[in-house]
Enzyme design. Sequence first.
Site, short mmCIF file in Angstrom:
data_model
loop_
_atom_site.label_atom_id
_atom_site.label_comp_id
_atom_site.label_asym_id
_atom_site.label_seq_id
_atom_site.Cartn_x
_atom_site.Cartn_y
_atom_site.Cartn_z
CE1 TYR B 434 -9.41 -33.43 -12.95
CE2 TYR B 434 -8.75 -31.93 -11.22
CZ TYR B 434 -9.48 -32.20 -12.34
OH TYR B 434 -10.27 -31.22 -12.86
CD GLU B 435 -11.47 -37.06 -8.74
OE1 GLU B 435 -11.54 -38.13 -8.11
OE2 GLU B 435 -11.51 -35.95 -8.19
N GLY B 436 -7.79 -40.53 -10.85
CA GLY B 436 -7.28 -41.75 -11.48
C GLY B 436 -6.72 -41.44 -12.85
#
Lengths: 593, 593
Positions: B434-436
């Site tokens: 998550y968050e890239g």
Amino acid sequence: MSTYSAPLRDMLFTMKVVGDLEATCALPGFEECSPDLVESILEEAGKFAAGVLDPINRAGDVQGARWKDGVVNAADGFKEAYASFCETGWNGMPASTEFGGQGLPTLVSTAVLEMWKATNHAFSLCQMLTLGAVEAISHHGSQELKARFLPNMVAGRWTGTMNITEPQAGSDLSVIRSRAVPEGDHYRVSGNKIFITWGEHDLAENIVHLVLARLPDAPAGVKGLSLFLCPKFLVNEDGSLGERNDLLCTSLEHKLGIHGSPTAAMSFGEKGGAIGYLVGEPGHGLACMFTMMNHARLNVGLEGLGVSERAYQHARAYALERVQGRTATGSKTIIGHPDVRRMLMDSKAKIEAMRALAYYAASQMDRAHAHPDAELRAQSQALVDLLTPVVKGWCTDNALGIASDGVQVHGGMGFVEETGAAQYLRDARITTIYEGTTGIQANDLIGRKIAREGGKTIRALIARMDADSRRLLDSRDASLSQIGLALHGAVGVLVDGVDWLLANYGEHPERCAAGAVPFLRLAGTVIGGWLSARTAEAAAAQLAAGEGDAAFLGAKVQTVRHYAAHVLVQAGALRDTVVGGADTTLSLADDQF
Amino acid sequence: MSTYSAPLRDMLFTMKVVGDLEATCALPGFEECSPDLVESILEEAGKFAAGVLDPINRAGDVQGARWKDGVVNAADGFKEAYASFCETGWNGMPASTEFGGQGLPTLVSTAVLEMWKATNHAFSLCQMLTLGAVEAISHHGSQELKARFLPNMVAGRWTGTMNITEPQAGSDLSVIRSRAVPEGDHYRVSGNKIFITWGEHDLAENIVHLVLARLPDAPAGVKGLSLFLCPKFLVNEDGSLGERNDLLCTSLEHKLGIHGSPTAAMSFGEKGGAIGYLVGEPGHGLACMFTMMNHARLNVGLEGLGVSERAYQHARAYALERVQGRTATGSKTIIGHPDVRRMLMDSKAKIEAMRALAYYAASQMDRAHAHPDAELRAQSQALVDLLTPVVKGWCTDNALGIASDGVQVHGGMGFVEETGAAQYLRDARITTIYEGTTGIQANDLIGRKIAREGGKTIRALIARMDADSRRLLDSRDASLSQIGLALHGAVGVLVDGVDWLLANYGEHPERCAAGAVPFLRLAGTVIGGWLSARTAEAAAAQLAAGEGDAAFLGAKVQTVRHYAAHVLVQAGALRDTVVGGADTTLSLADDQF
């Protein structure tokens, strides 16, 4: 959800190239086997795995095995699948013909077992434990025990277990407390065992427990252990089932994965002692158990391979289907993103190397068992002994990373349980632990398998690898030459590691133990690379001759090149850690951590 | 179960050595901060983490957040803990003083956040999302929005979310479909969002959703995205809560880990459109979102660090307590087995390097924010931009291995959920996604952060690392000299990687992307090693001067030596993969996988 497709092409190719399938089928006792027959066996097994075992794998995870008042029910679908598994003869397939097995080469059963492991790890454990018990009983049990128990076990009507671990006795079996007291022609066994795989369930009519326990006058330590056979239901003279024995499943563990496989806590002898029969000599329990254990270790290595293949297939299916972002390579789906492709290529390259290693070990087992030349048999057995901890330790270690990358390929969806990718990671996580942790495999490798014989077997293997790498290095085929160059360097690096171990083991066993796992990884990396290189060589030869499936053969060569560029390159760091890493590993006092 | 003990000594030491705590406290705006104050803040935070958050972490996992008819209840104990967290001022602590925060240096809040992440990853996400939303609103929102929302959000009475992902729009935001239609002074927002962390819950009175959506006339792609603030309950002029807005949590995901954090599917505008307020300019939604995102990326890197520390402490406690087998080193418990010690040392060395990296990045954020010299501010900001994907990608990547080794140290008990080791592995697994994902971080690193500026910032960093490594290499202290030698070699290896990327990025971006993740790992390994080496140098100096705690300082030097011998040695293979690995990664057609 993806569907499993047995990698038949790669399996057969690997069996032929590194398993020498033709020669294996020509060994005494395997005359009825032929490459054509093997192909049709694998096809049928692939259908069973994909059609029966794969579809119930998720129910096994979500529902799991359930305990109530000592009774364990398997997850939905498992009972029917098991009945079908036994009816079609798959359960006893790897066993010898003496008690109803098919007596096929281990090379063949290994490929078949890979499919069970891939599609339903939890389910596959029931067969693994049963056949392990069959092997222990057939090697060490009396004629009477064999006759009374083995035919039903091979047929799968009865299943088997290993009762080793106790709360205080995990890796250290010397502190096992379970006891057995003689009574007439049998013994009364009592004690508490934990982590008993398929220790209780409703798939079969009876469960045959093999239990490590101590006789009243036994010495302390592992030399005081004997092995006892305690059936869940006693067996009458006529073979019919009698009374319930004094043993009980008191609970199941709540585990990270393999929920479909009941992991039982067992209590023996709460009402005066479970009736048990001695297997083998008193005090030889450990040796008997090791018969099962070596079998199980290779099988757990296959679990590493199987779950890796399944996780890879699951990730590949998603990567070929999911549209997200403009890819750098022109593909419409995320398989076109170079990093997704990197993860899939890494997985594919390692899986094919693991398969080559596992099948090679299996073919050596066949030679060790059946070759007419006693010296060759002994050489092959030494090789099997050497490779067993490598197959177990390295394949399972790889599986953790491959199953984790399988989640990663799915992005956020990989973290959602319904996607199924996470189950492979959770299931895989046990494989580096049970049947001896990676640390224990690595100590076995450097101690019993290398140092004890002064490195004889591994040096012989290294000589072969070195010769092969030189031949490849000199190839006019640029791909093979590249692979040969990388392999040649890696073999030299392995030599450094072996030399250092042999030079230091006598005086500094603890320093060697500090580097044992990195050494095991080094050995797996190089030996897996060597066998992979042989498959690339065979593929290139077929391509050059215009034979076979060019897409498959071309992919094989590229995949092995990938292994060389992404995996073999790690050999140097592993060697450096083995040779130069012990100092700091052992440098702190306990309270400095 | 182990209890958490905040690693205060290492935190403070690292803050002082690589975070330059004194200079940070001397920056304009931080005058009220002093090393002594920081020490007492960390002590208090450590007590809260150990006393309040750690004990409810397992309930969060076992019970999790529960959805019923659109209402979400947090796991037992979370509501009380959250109330206490806000009352004692921890929630707003990292925020600026303007809206009620404490305006402490990021260096200090980073150490505090590490403790929340370590003890209760799921819980910590609520604060992270809230403060991310606070940052986006305070940078891009109107004065009115700031006044109406920020004080309550900083105080934690209201929480915040990021509504980005849609089923078809994960990493690729260009295909977001949610819409916003103007209506008077506000907009009507409609659409379906998934993976909304803490999107619905019962901890706070209101939830402030930031939603990426398109205006009716917006162009396709990311340039058509605008950001809207949609509160769960509308807020009246007087600040009191008004009607329920037209938005609903339709379900929660069943996830592998962080069960205590509700991951919501959100439906906006089922009854005509949720009322929303534009944040920033139309079409600048992505830029606004990136304000949150960069904040969040560093925070997720801290999750990697935090969960690693906690998993390590859990494994260490077990290793110091569990008796099993005769150890090779004299310890009575399994910490004396060299391979257990190796896993713990590997974890410790990586954790301390990650801490050094994260704190260094934090201190550079403080300089970028507060230093009076504009050129130094710009340099520090460039460094923060460069390091953000490394902190995020490398710390989370390490966390997967460390949490997995935490399970391994426990042996069979690690696979049993009650032991607690498995939770850290399951929780950690989201951090690389998550968050890239790590792949996205790595592409950001090689593209925006290196190639776009011709490698200016990383070359400046390399020059510093090279100079430091030469100084260490020349040290009369043998340990430092060894560390310097390894570091010097690794810096040279990093240079190879950078040179290759810069030479190839223009013409072969896809080849560079194929090696982006190995390059990110290489960068993390070397930069983490450099900062670790600086801590070893400081520790050796204190030891030589007879200052400080000799056991701690001695352990620090040995731990960095371990990093050199076990981690820095991997740099060469990573470079080889970057430079020589793209060919095969990109070699297969999609249907050859």
